[in-house]
Write a protein that holds these residues in place. Structure first.
Motif, PDB file in Angstrom:
ATOM      1  N   THR A  76       0.846  -1.216   0.191  1.00 54.24           N
ATOM      2  CA  THR A  76       0.196  -0.057   0.170  1.00 54.24           C
ATOM      3  C   THR A  76       0.864   1.291  -0.119  1.00 54.24           C
ATOM      4  O   THR A  76       2.139   1.198   0.184  1.00 54.24           O
ATOM      5  N   ASN A  77       0.156   2.439  -0.199  1.00 50.17           N
ATOM      6  CA  ASN A  77       0.907   3.528  -0.325  1.00 50.17           C
ATOM      7  C   ASN A  77       1.835   3.670   1.099  1.00 50.17           C
ATOM      8  O   ASN A  77       1.170   3.565   2.133  1.00 50.17           O
ATOM      9  N   TRP A 102       2.914  10.638 -10.287  1.00 53.88           N
ATOM     10  CA  TRP A 102       3.316   9.297 -10.174  1.00 53.88           C
ATOM     11  C   TRP A 102       4.710   9.020  -9.775  1.00 53.88           C
ATOM     12  O   TRP A 102       5.608   9.326 -10.442  1.00 53.88           O
ATOM     13  N   LYS A 121       7.626   3.116  -6.699  1.00 50.62           N
ATOM     14  CA  LYS A 121       8.296   2.919  -5.743  1.00 50.62           C
ATOM     15  C   LYS A 121       9.231   1.496  -5.842  1.00 50.62           C
ATOM     16  O   LYS A 121      10.295   1.343  -4.805  1.00 50.62           O
ATOM     17  N   ASP A 124       3.168   4.980  -6.171  1.00 49.75           N
ATOM     18  CA  ASP A 124       2.629   5.957  -5.449  1.00 49.75           C
ATOM     19  C   ASP A 124       2.044   7.387  -6.025  1.00 49.75           C
ATOM     20  O   ASP A 124       2.909   7.852  -6.916  1.00 49.75           O
ATOM     21  N   SER A 168      -2.072   4.510  -4.187  1.00 46.76           N
ATOM     22  CA  SER A 168      -0.949   3.561  -4.506  1.00 46.76           C
ATOM     23  C   SER A 168      -1.803   2.572  -5.625  1.00 46.76           C
ATOM     24  O   SER A 168      -2.792   2.182  -5.555  1.00 46.76           O
TER      25      SER A 168
END
Length: 168
Positions: free
Chosen positions: A12-13, A107, A110, A127, A134
Motif C-alpha cells: 500500500t501507499n 506518480w 516505488k 504511489d 497507490s
C-alpha cells in the motif's frame, strides 16, 4: 489468479507523512461514495495508461478498515481488477506503457521487481502522493492468456462527522 503467481497482498501507499503507524497516509475527510469515486477515477487513469485495446474486469471497489485506526471512523478503498489485452503480444507493451506513465506527473514508481513464481512475473508498485493513492501491478505475460493484475488502494480517509462508513 493462482496462489503461486500472486504475492499475499499488495504494497500500500507508504508515504512518509507519519499519519499512521502503518505508514498509510491520511487521505482527508470524505464520505464513502466520494472516496470510491476518487479510486475509480485513478483506476480509469491507469486503464488509459495501458495504451492498448483490451478488456477490464468488472469487479468494483471495496471498503476496508485502516490498520491501527478506529474502524468506525477511518477507512480505505481498494479496487482490484484485471486487464486482458486483445492480443497477448500487447501485454508486454501495456506493462511498458504503465512503467513509462507511472514515472511521470504525480506518480512515482516505488518498486519494480520480478516475483519468485515460476513465471517471474513483473511487479510494479507506484504511489501518487498528491492523490494519496497507490497502485500495484502484476504482469502475467507468460500465461496461456496474458493479462495484467491491477489494484488501486487509497490512503486512510476519515468519515465526516455524523456519517457512517458504507462497506461494500
Amino acid at each position: 489468479m493462482t496462489n503461486d503467481d500472486t504475492p499475499e497482498s499488495p504494497t500500500t501507499n507508504t508515504s512518509e507523512s507519519g499519519d499512521s503507524a502503518s505508514g498509510i497516509p491520511h487521505a482527508g475527510t470524505a464520505g464513502t461514495d466520494e472516496a470510491v469515486a476518487a479510486v475509480k477515477a485513478v483506476s480509469s487513469q491507469i486503464y488509459d495508461f495501458l495504451g492498448v485495446p483490451g478488456t477490464a474486469s468488472q469487479a468494483g471497489p471495496g471498503v476496508k478498515a485502516c490498520s491501527g485506526k478506529d474502524p468506525d471512523t477511518y477507512f480505505q478503498v481498494y479496487h482490484p481488477w484485471n486487464f486482458t489485452p486483445e492480443s497477448g503480444a500487447d501485454n508486454d507493451v501495456a506493462v511498458e506503457n504503465l512503467k513509462e506513465k507511472l514515472g511521470t506527473g504525480d506518480w512515482v514508481i516505488k518498486s519494480s521487481y520480478r516475483d519468485n513464481s515460476a513465471n517471474k512475473n513483473l511487479n510494479i508498485v507506484a504511489d501518487n502522493d498528491a492523490k494519496k493513492m497507490s497502485v500495484w501491478i502484476v504482469g502475467y505475460s507468460k500465461r496461456d492468456t496474458p493479462s495484467i493484475g491491477i489494484e488501486v488502494t487509497s490512503g486512510c480517509y476519515r468519515v465526516p462527522e455524523g456519517q457512517t462508513i458504507q462497506h461494500s
